[in-house]
Design a protein around this motif. Structure first.
Motif, mmCIF file in Angstrom:
data_model
loop_
_atom_site.group_PDB
_atom_site.id
_atom_site.type_symbol
_atom_site.label_atom_id
_atom_site.label_comp_id
_atom_site.label_asym_id
_atom_site.label_seq_id
_atom_site.Cartn_x
_atom_site.Cartn_y
_atom_site.Cartn_z
ATOM 1 N N ALA A 126 0.610 -0.732 0.095
ATOM 2 C CA ALA A 126 0.143 -0.115 0.034
ATOM 3 C C ALA A 126 1.052 1.185 0.403
ATOM 4 O O ALA A 126 0.537 2.001 -0.892
ATOM 5 N N ARG A 127 2.672 1.219 0.918
ATOM 6 C CA ARG A 127 2.966 2.653 0.791
ATOM 7 C C ARG A 127 3.709 2.627 -0.982
ATOM 8 O O ARG A 127 3.693 3.785 -1.230
ATOM 9 N N LEU A 176 -6.602 -5.144 1.525
ATOM 10 C CA LEU A 176 -5.784 -4.685 0.768
ATOM 11 C C LEU A 176 -6.096 -3.755 0.606
ATOM 12 O O LEU A 176 -5.666 -2.307 0.964
ATOM 13 N N ALA A 177 -7.458 -4.173 0.119
ATOM 14 C CA ALA A 177 -8.440 -2.315 -0.067
ATOM 15 C C ALA A 177 -8.741 -0.867 0.669
ATOM 16 O O ALA A 177 -8.227 -0.269 0.391
ATOM 17 N N GLU A 178 -8.733 -1.777 1.572
ATOM 18 C CA GLU A 178 -8.689 -0.750 2.983
ATOM 19 C C GLU A 178 -7.052 -0.178 3.799
ATOM 20 O O GLU A 178 -7.216 0.688 3.472
ATOM 21 N N LEU A 179 -5.931 -0.849 3.283
ATOM 22 C CA LEU A 179 -5.088 -0.217 3.717
ATOM 23 C C LEU A 179 -4.294 0.620 2.366
ATOM 24 O O LEU A 179 -4.226 1.893 2.805
ATOM 25 N N VAL A 180 -4.490 0.238 0.992
ATOM 26 C CA VAL A 180 -4.570 1.123 -0.247
ATOM 27 C C VAL A 180 -5.356 2.968 -0.200
ATOM 28 O O VAL A 180 -4.597 3.592 0.232
ATOM 29 N N GLU A 181 -6.679 2.333 0.264
ATOM 30 C CA GLU A 181 -7.281 3.692 0.910
ATOM 31 C C GLU A 181 -7.089 4.351 1.308
ATOM 32 O O GLU A 181 -7.383 5.563 1.622
ATOM 33 N N SER A 182 -6.363 3.893 2.730
ATOM 34 C CA SER A 182 -5.730 4.489 3.828
ATOM 35 C C SER A 182 -4.644 4.950 3.563
ATOM 36 O O SER A 182 -4.325 6.451 3.757
ATOM 37 N N GLU A 183 -4.054 4.782 2.623
ATOM 38 C CA GLU A 183 -2.619 5.251 2.524
ATOM 39 C C GLU A 183 -2.815 6.144 1.520
ATOM 40 O O GLU A 183 -2.227 7.344 0.850
ATOM 41 N N SER A 400 -4.032 15.901 -5.808
ATOM 42 C CA SER A 400 -2.327 15.441 -5.757
ATOM 43 C C SER A 400 -2.335 14.056 -5.241
ATOM 44 O O SER A 400 -3.439 13.109 -5.931
ATOM 45 N N SER A 401 -1.921 12.956 -4.693
ATOM 46 C CA SER A 401 -2.103 11.693 -4.439
ATOM 47 C C SER A 401 -2.436 11.609 -3.025
ATOM 48 O O SER A 401 -2.571 9.599 -3.008
ATOM 49 N N LYS A 402 -2.742 12.481 -2.587
ATOM 50 C CA LYS A 402 -2.905 12.073 -0.713
ATOM 51 C C LYS A 402 -4.513 12.488 -0.709
ATOM 52 O O LYS A 402 -4.889 13.638 -1.509
#
Length: 402
Positions: A126-127, A176-183, A400-402
């Protein structure tokens, strides 16, 4: 496909379905004349004109110059997929994480490959995706980013996108979806890589006009597959259908076995091919070239062994599923390409004759873009189902990316 015409709020569902149908046709074809849309849908010209105008206003399609092939009657404008909607597609593998930008109609616009010297954890993955997304920010700025689609080499639970088991990545029950969304702050969708590969080949590749196909892929994380039945993906009750690599193949020559009770992906292995070639790593084009160029007897013996075992695995799939097409991706396509006619003869030896007479075996057509295109379809699915829906129409422009 049934199309219905209607007017007014009481026919809102009809309008939504008609918009979905028109956008889907443009998406899958890469562009059609308005007259072709009229023929394909059965709607009249004025209704198609209104639907196209609405999709243009939503920036989902554009209208271009008239169809030059139309010789009689009023010239028919070309309806093309719009350039604003975009999906970020990701394929995490044991040796690399690949991130690409994909537009409508399977347009892979940019690609970044992040090499790995170890299988990344879900958190690390995710990071890395968030970091790679930052490098793609100039290409995303001003676009309508619909989400991130991930094609994962493992079992993905259909109802919530949890990666239940990805053995080569050493993942179990990874959110994984949750981790990617968080990052990233971007909506994420997760699916099995080979099932998404099957869908991509069915929609845009060698299986475009085929309703029943089996797709089997070989990559760094083993062997997986997907099945299209009656034009629809076969998921199974949990979404795990297509794990051909976990079957235990029949082996005609006992000497062919490298393990006592190995699965298909243990016996037919990319890593074993690299070892025979005395290579530590290679991308798909490099491996393909090395296999075709090799004159080493050890390489030829390993190729022959894997071809014999793979042929039985494919024969089993044909006997059970009776497809009209078997599509091979990754290094499995290379195993056949060494001698396609000879390989098909091996498959025919253990296939029911009636089933064999109706099937063709072909290499995947989409190449290195395959899994990125499949992952993007996860992202585009809500938009294609409801083009004017709130969830898609209100997506923010990329800033932006965040």
């Amino acid at each position: 496909m049934t199309i219905t015409e209607g007017k007014g709020s009481r026919n809102e569902s009809v309008r939504r379905d008609n918009l979905s149908t028109v956008l889907g046709l443009v998406h899958r074809s890469g562009g059609l004349a308005r007259s072709a849309l009229t023929v394909a849908t059965g709607l009249n010209r004025s209704t198609i004109a209104a639907l196209v105008a609405e999709l243009v206003a939503l920036e989902l399609v554009t209208e271009g110059i008239a169809d030059p092939t139309r010789r009689v009657g009023r010239p028919s404008p070309q309806v093309q997929p719009g350039s604003q909607p975009v999906a970020v597609a990701v394929n995490p593998e044991v040796d690399a994480i690949t991130v690409g930008l994909v537009g409508l109609s399977a347009r892979v616009e940019h690609r970044v490959r992040h090499e790995m010297d170890h299988p990344a954890t879900p958190e690390e993955t995710a990071r890395i995706i968030a970091d790679l997304l930052t490098t793609l920010a100039p290409e995303l700025r001003g676009r309508r980013l619909l989400g991130i689609g991930l094609a994962v080499p493992g079992l993905v639970r259909a109802r919530d996108g949890i990666v239940r088991w990805a053995p080569h990545l050493d993942w179990t029950d990874a959110p994984l979806a949750e981790l990617v969304e968080s990052e990233t702050g971007v909506r994420a969708y997760v699916g099995n890589d080979a099932s998404l590969g099957a869908l991509a080949e069915h929609l845009f590749g060698v299986g475009r006009d085929v309703d029943d196909l089996v797709y089997i892929n070989g990559g760094a994380s083993g062997i997986g597959g997907g099945v299209i039945v009656g034009g629809q993906p076969l998921g199974g009750v949990g979404g795990y259908a297509g794990e051909f690599g976990q079957n235990r193949p029949g082996v005609g020559r006992q000497a062919d076995r490298v393990t006592a009770d190995g699965t298909v992906e243990v016996e037919v292995s990319r890593a074993r091919l690299l070892s025979a070639l005395e290579m530590t790593k290679a991308d798909e084009p490099e491996l393909h070239s090395a296999l075709l160029a090799s004159t080493d007897h050890a390489v030829h013996d390993e190729l022959a062994r894997q071809r014999r075992i793979l042929s039985v695995a494919i024969s089993n799939a044909i006997n059970v599923l009776n497809p009209s097409q078997v599509v091979l991706g990754g290094f499995l396509a290379d195993l056949r390409a060494i001698d396609a006619e000879g390989f098909d003869a091996l498959v025919s030896e253990t296939t029911v004759p009636a089933a064999w007479s109706d099937v063709s075996i072909l290499p995947a057509e989409l190449g290195a873009d395959l899994l990125l295109i499949g992952a993007a379809e996860l992202v585009f699915a809500p938009l294609l189902a409801n083009p004017a829906g709130d969830s898609s129409a209100d997506e923010p422009r990329w800033a932006s990316s965040k």
